[in-house]
Design a protein around this motif. Structure first.
Motif, PDB file in Angstrom:
ATOM      1  N   GLU A   1       0.822  -1.204   0.000  1.00 16.53           N
ATOM      2  CA  GLU A   1       0.000   0.000   0.000  1.00 16.53           C
ATOM      3  C   GLU A   1       0.860   1.260   0.000  1.00 16.53           C
ATOM      4  N   ALA A   2       0.437   2.253  -0.785  1.00 15.05           N
ATOM      5  CA  ALA A   2       1.167   3.518  -0.866  1.00 15.05           C
ATOM      6  C   ALA A   2       1.032   4.296   0.442  1.00 15.05           C
ATOM      7  N   PHE A   3       2.012   5.149   0.717  1.00 20.96           N
ATOM      8  CA  PHE A   3       1.981   6.008   1.894  1.00 20.96           C
ATOM      9  C   PHE A   3       2.632   7.330   1.535  1.00 20.96           C
ATOM     10  N   ASP A   4       2.269   8.384   2.276  1.00 18.69           N
ATOM     11  CA  ASP A   4       2.771   9.709   1.936  1.00 18.69           C
ATOM     12  C   ASP A   4       3.789  10.216   2.957  1.00 18.69           C
ATOM     13  N   LEU A   5       4.189  11.468   2.785  1.00 19.35           N
ATOM     14  CA  LEU A   5       5.227  12.077   3.623  1.00 19.35           C
ATOM     15  C   LEU A   5       4.904  12.119   5.100  1.00 19.35           C
ATOM     16  N   VAL A   6       3.632  12.272   5.428  1.00 18.07           N
ATOM     17  CA  VAL A   6       3.266  12.434   6.830  1.00 18.07           C
ATOM     18  C   VAL A   6       2.850  11.125   7.491  1.00 18.07           C
ATOM     19  N   ALA A   7       2.931  10.015   6.741  1.00 18.93           N
ATOM     20  CA  ALA A   7       2.637   8.715   7.352  1.00 18.93           C
ATOM     21  C   ALA A   7       3.647   8.477   8.476  1.00 18.93           C
ATOM     22  N   ILE A   8       3.195   7.762   9.489  1.00 18.86           N
ATOM     23  CA  ILE A   8       4.003   7.538  10.688  1.00 18.86           C
ATOM     24  C   ILE A   8       4.599   6.130  10.666  1.00 18.86           C
ATOM     25  N   VAL A   9       5.920   6.068  10.809  1.00 22.41           N
ATOM     26  CA  VAL A   9       6.650   4.796  10.790  1.00 22.41           C
ATOM     27  C   VAL A   9       7.041   4.448  12.219  1.00 22.41           C
ATOM     28  N   THR A  10       6.778   3.197  12.609  1.00 25.27           N
ATOM     29  CA  THR A  10       7.120   2.740  13.945  1.00 25.27           C
ATOM     30  C   THR A  10       7.741   1.347  13.850  1.00 25.27           C
ATOM     31  N   THR A  11       8.825   1.148  14.563  1.00 22.33           N
ATOM     32  CA  THR A  11       9.443  -0.177  14.612  1.00 22.33           C
ATOM     33  C   THR A  11       8.467  -1.139  15.264  1.00 22.33           C
TER      34      THR A  11
ATOM     35  N   LEU B   1      21.001  -7.100   8.147  1.00 24.22           N
ATOM     36  CA  LEU B   1      20.381  -5.944   7.509  1.00 24.22           C
ATOM     37  C   LEU B   1      21.423  -4.969   6.980  1.00 24.22           C
ATOM     38  N   ILE B   2      21.034  -4.219   5.964  1.00 26.07           N
ATOM     39  CA  ILE B   2      21.920  -3.164   5.466  1.00 26.07           C
ATOM     40  C   ILE B   2      21.899  -2.010   6.469  1.00 26.07           C
ATOM     41  N   PRO B   3      22.904  -1.159   6.448  1.00 31.41           N
ATOM     42  CA  PRO B   3      22.972  -0.064   7.424  1.00 31.41           C
ATOM     43  C   PRO B   3      21.734   0.837   7.429  1.00 31.41           C
ATOM     44  N   GLU B   4      21.153   1.085   6.258  1.00 28.75           N
ATOM     45  CA  GLU B   4      19.958   1.934   6.192  1.00 28.75           C
ATOM     46  C   GLU B   4      18.775   1.292   6.911  1.00 28.75           C
ATOM     47  N   HIS B   5      18.626  -0.012   6.796  1.00 27.39           N
ATOM     48  CA  HIS B   5      17.555  -0.711   7.511  1.00 27.39           C
ATOM     49  C   HIS B   5      17.762  -0.598   9.019  1.00 27.39           C
ATOM     50  N   ARG B   6      18.997  -0.807   9.462  1.00 28.42           N
ATOM     51  CA  ARG B   6      19.285  -0.698  10.896  1.00 28.42           C
ATOM     52  C   ARG B   6      19.027   0.722  11.391  1.00 28.42           C
TER      53      ARG B   6
ATOM     54  N   VAL C   1      16.861   2.901  10.195  1.00 30.64           N
ATOM     55  CA  VAL C   1      15.409   3.118  10.265  1.00 30.64           C
ATOM     56  C   VAL C   1      14.842   2.466  11.525  1.00 30.64           C
ATOM     57  N   LEU C   2      15.240   1.243  11.798  1.00 32.23           N
ATOM     58  CA  LEU C   2      14.713   0.540  12.968  1.00 32.23           C
ATOM     59  C   LEU C   2      15.082   1.254  14.266  1.00 32.23           C
ATOM     60  N   ALA C   3      16.284   1.796  14.326  1.00 30.22           N
ATOM     61  CA  ALA C   3      16.693   2.532  15.528  1.00 30.22           C
ATOM     62  C   ALA C   3      15.935   3.850  15.646  1.00 30.22           C
TER      63      ALA C   3
ATOM     64  N   VAL D   1      12.269  10.403   8.378  1.00 27.52           N
ATOM     65  CA  VAL D   1      13.126   9.234   8.124  1.00 27.52           C
ATOM     66  C   VAL D   1      14.025   9.526   6.921  1.00 27.52           C
ATOM     67  N   ALA D   2      13.446  10.080   5.850  1.00 28.95           N
ATOM     68  CA  ALA D   2      14.228  10.403   4.651  1.00 28.95           C
ATOM     69  C   ALA D   2      15.319  11.423   4.978  1.00 28.95           C
ATOM     70  N   ALA D   3      14.972  12.429   5.770  1.00 23.26           N
ATOM     71  CA  ALA D   3      15.956  13.451   6.141  1.00 23.26           C
ATOM     72  C   ALA D   3      17.081  12.838   6.973  1.00 23.26           C
ATOM     73  N   HIS D   4      16.729  11.961   7.898  1.00 16.98           N
ATOM     74  CA  HIS D   4      17.735  11.324   8.745  1.00 16.98           C
ATOM     75  C   HIS D   4      18.684  10.444   7.919  1.00 16.98           C
TER      76      HIS D   4
END
Length: 116
Positions: free
Chosen positions: A25-35, A45-50, A52-54, A65-68
């Motif tokens: 499912e598509a999601f936009d800029l303001v969608a909230i990501v939670t581990t 995992l690749i460093p980017e995955h790690r 994001v999870l942290a 997340v994109a900015a980080h």
């Protein structure tokens, strides 16, 4: 072939496997990501995955997340889609503002306005 360094484009292509859109499912800029789950062996995992999870142990908007990660938004979305597909993160739409304010507050404001 010029022998010049192809730069970050090759790296970005490698991060996403050439994909430009996230799975599911598509999601936009303001969608909230939670581990959602801890990874048994994070070295898989690749460093980017790690990263994001942290970062997303606390709910974080996709734009943050994109900015980080310092990656383009479409690359970040592909990475987040992969993590969501593996059950490691959840991506939720933010609640509309109307749902975040208690009806009692509306009544108090209305009462205050009427008393003016």
């Amino acid at each position: 072939m010029t022998g010049e360094d192809p730069g970050p484009l090759i790296r970005l292509f490698g991060l996403t496997g050439g994909r430009a859109r996230p799975q599911g499912e598509a999601f936009d800029l303001v969608a909230i990501v939670t581990t959602a789950a801890e990874v048994g062996d994070p070295t898989d995992l690749i460093p980017e995955h790690r990263a994001v999870l942290a970062l997303c142990r606390r709910p974080t908007p996709v734009a943050d997340v994109a900015a980080h990660l310092r990656l383009p938004l479409n690359i970040t979305r592909v990475i987040l889609g992969d993590l969501r597909g593996e059950g490691l993160v959840t991506i939720d739409r933010p609640r509309p503002a109307a749902q975040t304010i208690d009806e009692r507050i509306y009544r108090e404001v209305l009462h205050g306005l009427r008393s003016l």
